[in-house]
Design a protein around this motif. Structure first.
Motif, PDB file in Angstrom:
ATOM      1  N   ASP A 560       0.850  -1.184   0.000  1.00 17.93           N
ATOM      2  CA  ASP A 560       0.000   0.000   0.000  1.00 17.93           C
ATOM      3  C   ASP A 560       0.888   1.237   0.000  1.00 17.93           C
ATOM      4  O   ASP A 560       2.008   1.225   0.528  1.00 17.93           O
ATOM      5  N   HIS A 561       0.368   2.333  -0.573  1.00 21.55           N
ATOM      6  CA  HIS A 561       1.161   3.558  -0.643  1.00 21.55           C
ATOM      7  C   HIS A 561       0.224   4.744  -0.745  1.00 21.55           C
ATOM      8  O   HIS A 561      -0.970   4.603  -1.026  1.00 21.55           O
ATOM      9  N   SER A 562       0.759   5.939  -0.501  1.00 19.97           N
ATOM     10  CA  SER A 562      -0.054   7.132  -0.644  1.00 19.97           C
ATOM     11  C   SER A 562      -0.233   7.455  -2.122  1.00 19.97           C
ATOM     12  O   SER A 562       0.550   7.023  -2.965  1.00 19.97           O
ATOM     13  N   GLY A 563      -1.272   8.204  -2.441  1.00 24.91           N
ATOM     14  CA  GLY A 563      -1.595   8.491  -3.835  1.00 24.91           C
ATOM     15  C   GLY A 563      -2.853   7.758  -4.246  1.00 24.91           C
ATOM     16  O   GLY A 563      -3.707   7.427  -3.427  1.00 24.91           O
ATOM     17  N   LYS A 564      -2.970   7.472  -5.551  1.00 26.79           N
ATOM     18  CA  LYS A 564      -4.144   6.772  -6.046  1.00 26.79           C
ATOM     19  C   LYS A 564      -4.122   5.311  -5.609  1.00 26.79           C
ATOM     20  O   LYS A 564      -3.069   4.707  -5.466  1.00 26.79           O
ATOM     21  N   ASN A 565      -5.322   4.735  -5.424  1.00 32.47           N
ATOM     22  CA  ASN A 565      -5.448   3.315  -5.069  1.00 32.47           C
ATOM     23  C   ASN A 565      -4.515   2.948  -3.912  1.00 32.47           C
ATOM     24  O   ASN A 565      -3.648   2.077  -4.028  1.00 32.47           O
ATOM     25  N   PRO A 566      -4.685   3.588  -2.755  1.00 35.74           N
ATOM     26  CA  PRO A 566      -3.702   3.420  -1.677  1.00 35.74           C
ATOM     27  C   PRO A 566      -3.747   2.072  -0.965  1.00 35.74           C
ATOM     28  O   PRO A 566      -2.868   1.795  -0.150  1.00 35.74           O
ATOM     29  N   VAL A 567      -4.753   1.230  -1.246  1.00 33.97           N
ATOM     30  CA  VAL A 567      -4.821  -0.068  -0.555  1.00 33.97           C
ATOM     31  C   VAL A 567      -4.735  -1.222  -1.549  1.00 33.97           C
ATOM     32  O   VAL A 567      -5.346  -2.264  -1.376  1.00 33.97           O
ATOM     33  N   GLY A 569      -1.985  -2.979  -2.294  1.00 35.37           N
ATOM     34  CA  GLY A 569      -0.830  -3.832  -2.079  1.00 35.37           C
ATOM     35  C   GLY A 569      -1.161  -5.187  -1.493  1.00 35.37           C
ATOM     36  O   GLY A 569      -2.273  -5.435  -1.013  1.00 35.37           O
ATOM     37  N   VAL A 570      -0.165  -6.085  -1.515  1.00 28.80           N
ATOM     38  CA  VAL A 570      -0.307  -7.379  -0.855  1.00 28.80           C
ATOM     39  C   VAL A 570       0.156  -7.274   0.595  1.00 28.80           C
ATOM     40  O   VAL A 570       0.049  -8.229   1.369  1.00 28.80           O
ATOM     41  N   ILE A 571       0.688  -6.104   0.948  1.00 28.93           N
ATOM     42  CA  ILE A 571       1.087  -5.801   2.317  1.00 28.93           C
ATOM     43  C   ILE A 571       0.669  -4.357   2.555  1.00 28.93           C
ATOM     44  O   ILE A 571       0.628  -3.567   1.621  1.00 28.93           O
ATOM     45  N   ASP A 572       0.280  -4.010   3.776  1.00 28.23           N
ATOM     46  CA  ASP A 572      -0.329  -2.692   3.958  1.00 28.23           C
ATOM     47  C   ASP A 572       0.704  -1.599   4.219  1.00 28.23           C
ATOM     48  O   ASP A 572       1.913  -1.836   4.187  1.00 28.23           O
ATOM     49  N   TYR A 573       0.217  -0.387   4.475  1.00 26.46           N
ATOM     50  CA  TYR A 573       1.091   0.771   4.651  1.00 26.46           C
ATOM     51  C   TYR A 573       1.990   0.616   5.866  1.00 26.46           C
ATOM     52  O   TYR A 573       3.068   1.182   5.935  1.00 26.46           O
ATOM     53  N   TYR A 574       1.532  -0.158   6.853  1.00 25.23           N
ATOM     54  CA  TYR A 574       2.311  -0.426   8.058  1.00 25.23           C
ATOM     55  C   TYR A 574       3.204  -1.648   7.884  1.00 25.23           C
ATOM     56  O   TYR A 574       3.866  -2.073   8.819  1.00 25.23           O
ATOM     57  N   ARG A 575       3.198  -2.217   6.694  1.00 27.07           N
ATOM     58  CA  ARG A 575       3.961  -3.425   6.340  1.00 27.07           C
ATOM     59  C   ARG A 575       3.464  -4.657   7.094  1.00 27.07           C
ATOM     60  O   ARG A 575       4.254  -5.532   7.457  1.00 27.07           O
ATOM     61  N   ILE A 576       2.158  -4.716   7.302  1.00 29.38           N
ATOM     62  CA  ILE A 576       1.521  -5.911   7.849  1.00 29.38           C
ATOM     63  C   ILE A 576       0.902  -6.668   6.681  1.00 29.38           C
ATOM     64  O   ILE A 576       0.130  -6.099   5.901  1.00 29.38           O
ATOM     65  N   PRO A 577       1.205  -7.963   6.508  1.00 26.99           N
ATOM     66  CA  PRO A 577       0.761  -8.699   5.321  1.00 26.99           C
ATOM     67  C   PRO A 577      -0.755  -8.901   5.258  1.00 26.99           C
ATOM     68  O   PRO A 577      -1.433  -9.041   6.287  1.00 26.99           O
TER      69      PRO A 577
END
Length: 873
Positions: A560-567, A569-577
């Motif tokens: 996950d990252h800031s910007g468009k489509n922030p969620v 990822g296969v792992i979240d912004y806090y780096r929890i899978p």
């Protein structure tokens, strides 16, 4: 014997064993005999003691400007704390100022300041003299301050004005891209001092295919490899210098395996590029499954006096991209898989310390992925260092995102970034593909021709492979001019009919719903949407691997990252899978076991086993068969799933159909050849009772800028995370560390994270987490500074006496002479008491036969003599 956090256990071998314990603080990669004698090169971090102001400040470039009211900050620094609730970056002007003194011993030397990056237009003044106006936010720059500074106690002032507003003169060139322009000096700032006769900085030298040290491998085999080394040396003296250049290739054990020496008289004010070929017999080749690294030691002598030195880590390997066999590494086909990665993380934005970058990529590697697309810009040098160490193949990329401006300024800046990216990263074994193309941008053919041409000019030979977007992104739809065609699944890359090498650089997102993609799912969501994301990724990856030309793919996106489509990822912004992280982990080879990171057989139950969870239980595993148990009773032993989304996967999932939900314990056991190889247990979450703290690593450098991610879990009596919890948790800290971000956080799905940063003093940092009606949690981390090998009294210190650079595989340590010839067992522990290495030997030079975690850490060495004679210290 029960041990506390700081006590390493004593193990008795025999009744007549006299145990002598010596505590050793280890540092460095080789023995003292292999260290350089002192030269005139010194490197000092410039990360501390900066003043910062958000917004413009008239006259701030002047040395006499009063910045007393400005904020005190440490580099790397982001202009804003970023959270999923507030993802927007600060866009605008910021100022940084730093006072510094230079010792008189530096007079007559060359003095440089290196900025690893600044977002994204930077102007720099030294003592009021403007030195540079640098355009672009992702490549660094170096300035020569030799003639602008004073010495002794006189304070010098560096002032930096940064502007993060987009500008059409350089890429990305537009606003509202799918990543944020997190402002500031978000990578390290370094000061280094050299002799006037010295090895140049490749970016500062600005020479085509030159400057600095450039290493290539004209021929590579398992029996012999030729290492070509070009070294650019400049003579800044007013008289000619008889320069002797010594290049040595050193293996992981600290032994010189090959060396070469050349002499050259360099005229005053002139430079020279030395060209040397070093042939290594029976080289240990670099490969994702065996990322063997050597060190190239470069010494510059003025006559017989050592005046400059430089270490470059290298991996000897050959690469070739093909249409039918994918990428060949050392002559053998390798099918890679991986993800797109932004340099964006919770709180810090882009301002991630170097050691934290290593741990972030270690998590990536533990997902099973071995290929990364550095989207959509050049990342930090520490990023590529970590990929070298962890065996991650990299597609390096220039900055670009759906924008092309047919102006001289934009095109020249993009060409400049191509050249600089290659000059900076060309010696990294991990970089196997160069995206000298603007991401999803309608550039014209002339630009593409030049981008490809300049890439090969900067990296001559057959080991350079450019890649670029397919012709549907070109205003002139002709054959792609790049060495490798790349494209996304939503742009029909799978349907191409080219005979070029091809790779799928994005998939798994847009073609499952566009901006409303069902791959957009938060980690704290229910099981069902998390499994839909898994479905999408499985379907896309299966389609990719079915392609006859499959070489590598990169899911959109890994995190996950800031910007468009922030969620997404296969792992979240806090780096929890999320669940999908473990789908990719299940695709790894169970026979490959790394000494550095989690690898080998795995199994994961993608189901929280709550009343709202599906009764069809999906299990991800790379084992041949899986047995599932409910509350101790065998439900079934199954083969992998079959069907249209499974046929080309290396390891399809296993799906078990249960008739109904029954609270309790699910246990999945992975079998290979009938033998149990992996186990995962899932317990139905109960009432929350306690907090739990977990750190990505429990050691930090006491340099004032290092930081570690620490996760906070809300758990029940079984230690199971309570996935519906949103408790408010207060954080406090003692010792030489600080909490970055808020001291009160709210859980998401029973979990969240915080950052702990070191100070400049050594010792134990204690983090405490509290929440109403929950048991308090504490966690100790350890901070220290690098030092030489040191023997201290046989008492476990309550806090580290010193910290170190973690030893690599093959690190050697020399024991005290009293131990020579005595049979002894050496056990290495962390200060938390974890046993990480054991060996028994009579020798006095101990070589660590294990790849230790390559980050800063402290080890306690317990040496147990197997004889009666006592030691005297």
């Amino acid at each position: 014997m029960k041990t506390g956090n700081n006590q390493a256990p004593v193990i008795r071998l025999r009744l007549d064993v006299i145990v002598t314990t010596i505590f050793i603080i280890l540092c460095g990669l080789v023995q003292a005999k292999n260290q350089f004698q002192k030269s005139n090169r010194e490197s000092v971090t410039f990360n501390l003691d900066w003043k910062y102001k958000k917004g413009d400040a008239s006259g701030a470039e002047n040395p006499s400007f009063n910045d007393a009211s400005w904020e005190d900050v440490v580099i790397p620094h982001s202009t804003k704390w970023v959270t999923p609730e507030d993802l927007e970056a600060y866009i605008g002007i910021s100022w940084y100022r730093k006072q510094f003194a230079l010792d008189e011993k530096y007079q007559g030397k060359k003095i440089f300041i290196e900025f690893e990056a600044a977002m994204q237009f930077a102007e720099v003044w030294i003592n009021g003299t403007k030195k540079i106006a640098h355009e672009g936010g992702y490549m660094g720059f170096t300035i020569d301050i030799t003639d602008n500074v004073s010495f002794s106690s006189t304070k010098n002032v560096v002032a930096v004005k940064v502007n993060s507003i987009h500008n059409e003169k350089w890429a990305p060139g537009r606003d509202k891209v799918d990543f944020n322009y997190h402002g500031g000096l978000y990578r390290d700032v370094n000061c280094y001092v050299t002799d006037k006769l010295h090895i140049t900085d490749a970016l500062f030298a600005n020479k085509v295919a030159g400057g600095g040290i450039f290493i290539t491998y004209p021929s590579v085999s398992s029996s012999s490899a030729t290492v070509n080394v070009k070294t650019h040396v400049v003579n800044g003296y007013t008289a000619s210098k008889n320069c002797k250049l010594v290049s040595e290739i050193v293996d992981a054990q600290g032994s010189v395996v090959q060396s070469a020496t050349k002499d050259k008289s360099i005229e005053a004010g002139k430079d020279h590029t030395f060209n040397q070929n070093l042939v290594v017999s029976n080289p240990k080749l670099w490969h994702p499954h065996s990322p063997n690294l050597y060190t190239l030691r470069t010494k510059v002598k003025d006559g017989n006096t050592l005046v400059d030195h430089y270490n470059t880590r290298i991996g000897i390997r050959s690469i070739k991209w093909t249409h039918s066999n994918g990428v060949l590494i050392n002559g053998k086909s390798f099918k890679a898989y991986g993800g797109n990665v932004h340099q964006d993380i919770y709180g810090l934005g882009n301002a991630i310390p170097k050691k934290a970058i290593y741990y972030d990529l270690k998590r990536f590697r533990e997902s099973g992925m071995d290929f990364v697309r550095a989207a959509h810009y050049p990342h930090s040098s520490a990023f590529y260092d970590a990929c070298d160490e962890l065996g991650i193949l990299v597609m390096n990329a220039i900055t670009g995102w759906q924008f092309f401006k047919n102006t001289a300024a934009f095109k020249n800046n993009s060409y400049k970034e191509i050249r600089e990216m290659i000059r900076r990263d060309r010696n990294h074994a991990s970089v196997v593909l160069w995206e000298t193309s603007l991401n999803e941008s309608r550039f014209n053919k002339q630009w593409a021709d030049n981008a490809h041409k300049y890439g090969h000019e900067e990296y001559p030979g057959d080991q350079m492979f450019t890649c670029g977007w397919s012709s549907n992104f070109s205003s002139t739809p002709t054959k792609v001019v790049f060495d490798v065609m790349i494209g996304a699944s939503q742009h029909n890359i799978r349907d191409n009919q080219t005979t070029q090498p091809v790779m799928v650089c994005e998939y798994g997102h847009w073609d499952y719903g566009g901006h409303s993609s069902t791959s957009n799912v938060a980690r704290e969501a229910a099981d069902a949407p998390l499994l839909v994301q898994c479905d999408n990724h499985q379907d896309g990856h299966n389609k990719n691997r079915a392609l006859k030309w499959y070489a590598a793919d990169a899911v959109w996106e890994y995190s996950d990252h800031s910007g468009k489509n922030p969620v997404c990822g296969v792992i979240d912004y806090y780096r929890i899978p999320k669940f999908s992280y473990y789908f990719y982990q299940s695709q790894r080879d169970p026979n490959f076991v790394s000494p550095t990171f989690n690898s080998g057989p795995m199994i994961y139950i993608a189901n929280r086993w709550t009343t709202s969870s599906p009764t069809k239980v999906r299990v991800f595993s790379n084992c041949n068969r899986v047995s599932l148990y409910l509350n101790g009773s065998l439900i079934e032993t199954r083969q992998p799933d079959t069907g249209p989304t499974c046929g080309s996967l290396l390891h399809p999932p296993f799906t078990f159909s249960l008739s109904s939900f029954t609270a309790g314990e699910l246990k999945a056991v992975g079998l290979i050849g009938g033998q149990e190889k992996a186990t995962h247990i899932r317990k139905t979450p109960q009432v929350k009772v306690a907090l739990k703290l977990r750190a990505e690593n429990d050691t930090l450098l006491a340099d004032g800028s290092d930081a570690r991610l620490v996760w906070v879990d809300v758990v029940d009596a079984n230690g199971t995370v309570v996935p519906t919890d949103n408790s408010s948790v207060s954080l406090s800290i003692s010792g030489p560390g600080t909490i970055l971000g808020p001291n009160t956080i709210s859980m998401k799905g029973g979990q969240l994270a915080t950052w702990i940063r070191s100070k400049t003093t050594m010792g134990t940092i204690t983090l405490t987490a509290r929440s109403s009606q929950l048991t308090t949690a504490t966690l100790n981390l350890y901070a220290g500074v690098a030092t030489s090998i040191k023997f201290v009294k046989p008492v476990v210190p309550s806090a580290p006496i010193s910290t170190l650079v973690i030893p690599m595989f093959g690190t050697s340590i020399k024991l005290p002479h009293q131990l020579k010839g005595k049979m002894k067992t050496i056990r290495l522990y962390t200060l938390a008491g974890r046993l990480v290495y054991t060996t028994s030997t009579k020798t006095n030079n101990i070589t660590i036969q294990k790849q230790m975690p390559l980050s800063s850490a402290i080890y306690v060495a317990k040496i147990e003599l197997l004889q009666k004679k006592k030691l005297t210290q």
